[in-house]
Design an enzyme around this catalytic site. Sequence first.
Site, PDB file in Angstrom:
ATOM      1  N   HIS A 239       0.863  -1.187   0.000  1.00 31.03           N
ATOM      2  CA  HIS A 239       0.000   0.000   0.000  1.00 31.03           C
ATOM      3  C   HIS A 239       0.897   1.234   0.000  1.00 31.03           C
ATOM      4  O   HIS A 239       1.684   1.429   0.927  1.00 31.03           O
ATOM      5  CB  HIS A 239      -0.857  -0.031   1.271  1.00 31.03           C
ATOM      6  CG  HIS A 239      -1.684   1.203   1.493  1.00 31.03           C
ATOM      7  ND1 HIS A 239      -1.834   1.776   2.739  1.00 31.03           N
ATOM      8  CD2 HIS A 239      -2.411   1.964   0.652  1.00 31.03           C
ATOM      9  CE1 HIS A 239      -2.627   2.829   2.648  1.00 31.03           C
ATOM     10  NE2 HIS A 239      -2.987   2.967   1.389  1.00 31.03           N
ATOM     11  N   HIS A 334      -7.082   4.309  -4.935  1.00 29.95           N
ATOM     12  CA  HIS A 334      -8.230   4.773  -4.152  1.00 29.95           C
ATOM     13  C   HIS A 334      -8.202   6.265  -3.829  1.00 29.95           C
ATOM     14  O   HIS A 334      -8.946   6.720  -2.961  1.00 29.95           O
ATOM     15  CB  HIS A 334      -8.433   3.926  -2.881  1.00 29.95           C
ATOM     16  CG  HIS A 334      -7.250   3.761  -1.982  1.00 29.95           C
ATOM     17  ND1 HIS A 334      -6.776   2.525  -1.616  1.00 29.95           N
ATOM     18  CD2 HIS A 334      -6.453   4.652  -1.374  1.00 29.95           C
ATOM     19  CE1 HIS A 334      -5.733   2.667  -0.809  1.00 29.95           C
ATOM     20  NE2 HIS A 334      -5.527   3.952  -0.643  1.00 29.95           N
ATOM     21  N   ASN A 335      -7.368   7.055  -4.522  1.00 31.51           N
ATOM     22  CA  ASN A 335      -7.408   8.517  -4.396  1.00 31.51           C
ATOM     23  C   ASN A 335      -7.271   9.130  -5.789  1.00 31.51           C
ATOM     24  O   ASN A 335      -6.167   9.504  -6.199  1.00 31.51           O
ATOM     25  CB  ASN A 335      -6.262   9.032  -3.511  1.00 31.51           C
ATOM     26  CG  ASN A 335      -6.502   8.867  -2.021  1.00 31.51           C
ATOM     27  OD1 ASN A 335      -7.522   8.345  -1.605  1.00 31.51           O
ATOM     28  ND2 ASN A 335      -5.561   9.316  -1.213  1.00 31.51           N
ATOM     29  N   SER A 390      -6.320  -8.371   6.016  1.00 33.80           N
ATOM     30  CA  SER A 390      -6.900  -7.609   4.925  1.00 33.80           C
ATOM     31  C   SER A 390      -7.843  -8.510   4.137  1.00 33.80           C
ATOM     32  O   SER A 390      -7.920  -9.710   4.395  1.00 33.80           O
ATOM     33  CB  SER A 390      -5.794  -7.068   4.012  1.00 33.80           C
ATOM     34  OG  SER A 390      -4.886  -6.255   4.737  1.00 33.80           O
ATOM     35  N   HIS A 408     -12.081   1.213   0.929  1.00 30.57           N
ATOM     36  CA  HIS A 408     -10.672   1.027   0.572  1.00 30.57           C
ATOM     37  C   HIS A 408      -9.856   0.407   1.686  1.00 30.57           C
ATOM     38  O   HIS A 408      -8.736  -0.041   1.459  1.00 30.57           O
ATOM     39  CB  HIS A 408     -10.045   2.358   0.174  1.00 30.57           C
ATOM     40  CG  HIS A 408      -9.497   3.186   1.315  1.00 30.57           C
ATOM     41  ND1 HIS A 408     -10.267   3.594   2.372  1.00 30.57           N
ATOM     42  CD2 HIS A 408      -8.257   3.684   1.537  1.00 30.57           C
ATOM     43  CE1 HIS A 408      -9.518   4.297   3.210  1.00 30.57           C
ATOM     44  NE2 HIS A 408      -8.307   4.372   2.732  1.00 30.57           N
ATOM     45  N   GLY A 411     -10.207   1.940   7.916  1.00 25.64           N
ATOM     46  CA  GLY A 411     -10.562   3.279   8.371  1.00 25.64           C
ATOM     47  C   GLY A 411     -10.167   3.524   9.816  1.00 25.64           C
ATOM     48  O   GLY A 411     -10.354   2.668  10.682  1.00 25.64           O
TER      49      GLY A 411
END
Length: 485
Positions: A239, A334-335, A390, A408, A411
């Site tokens: 990530h 994811h951004n 995950s 995603h 959080g």
Amino acid sequence: MSVPAQIEKIRDGVWELPRSYKKGMLVPARIYASEKLLQAMDDGVFEQVTNVATLPGIIGRAYCMPDGHWGYGFPIGGLAVMDPEEGVISPGGIGFDINCGMRLVRTDLTYDEVKPRLRELVDALYRAIPAGVGCTGFLKMSRTKFRDVVEQGSRWCLKQGYASPEDLELTEEGGCFDGADADKVSDKAIERGFDQIGTLGSGNHYLEIQIAKKRNIIDPETARTFGIDRPDQVMVMFHCGSRGFGHQVATDYLQRFLKVMTPKYGLSVPDRELACAPFRSPEGQEYFAAMKCAVNMAFANRQVILHRIREVFEEVFRKGPADLGMAMVYDVAHNTAKLERHPVDGVERTVLVHRKGATRALGPGMAGLPERYRETGQPVIIGGSMETGSYLLAGVPGGGEAFATTAHGSGRTMSRHQAKKMVRSRQLLDDMAERGIYVRTASMGGLAEEAGIAYKDIDEVVLSTGLAGLSRPVAKLVPVGNVKG
């Protein structure tokens, strides 16, 4: 934390604040969450998602995913879809770490084969892939060459021998957002990013050795299609994003938008962190082209990291990556903001999709899927905390109701500062080792910030995406080795 009294339950896992909740809302605000997650959401989520609902040109609703928490302007876990002709583009709806994303790699190795060499493997990965604040990569990159990288993304890696055609096929958009223009990027951004290709960075970025245990395979058939085909199979997940380069791109354009938003375009927003410009304006188009450069830098960054991972596995196990069965499952961002085709009121249209801490999740048969995933839907990679594991999920038919978008990660539930006050890093490191998770970290303080207690329950987040019809679980992957920034 208190849930607004005006919130309405639409169905299990789906909640909505009506337009009447706040002056200026153009659309309702929809939140996807189980009852448990909704009750635990911070007040900032409700404030920010309803602020997003006031943005000009917004279509349908402002959305927040089950992992939603307070962010800059938009909640992290936020989704907003704009009419590209009438709407705006907002850096706060994309984030500072542009194209922060996930990559998952399968191997033919089993845990029994890796366990005796796990420490050696994690130590070697820690040496090969720089982590931490300000770290630099092994590539000797000039500023001129870096401009080529940010315009070409993974295609540059393919030409340089750091990628295979299959790697690009299994990366969102083939590892390159077309239309990137390095001339729209500041010299300061180039200076911050040109030597960071192939690095993890800091914060919540990580590289994990994970195990797909048989009891954690939820959908065996889809798991096999995704490459999980043996008990206790070893997987590699990482990530990271565009590092300081993406942060500077976002900073530059936020400052620019604040100067022109009201004087030039007459735009007013309830929070200056939602600074924006009309998408079709010169400023909006220049940001879009610069943002794509940061997206492409992140794709290249993850691709070079994968190249280094393959080198390390070959060094440790004395076999080539092909002999070890090392192959991409998928890489997903994811951004980002993207122009996509989606049905709106029954008519397919081109729309501008802001995803911030939210993952694209194409359903079976949708355009943009690799051929091998046309029947299953897109692999969705949802990272949990380094203590809990995950998930690998799949897109659902039709892409669900949220413009083919899902959560995603797990959080955060508390700030990094609060986590550092509550967690003793050395104790956490020892506790994880006792549970069979070997960690190397560039920062003991950073390790404390990422403790499991700082995150939501990943199982509950995944359950919520299923309840809401956004994605479906395929397998849970549990960590045994971790490199942290």
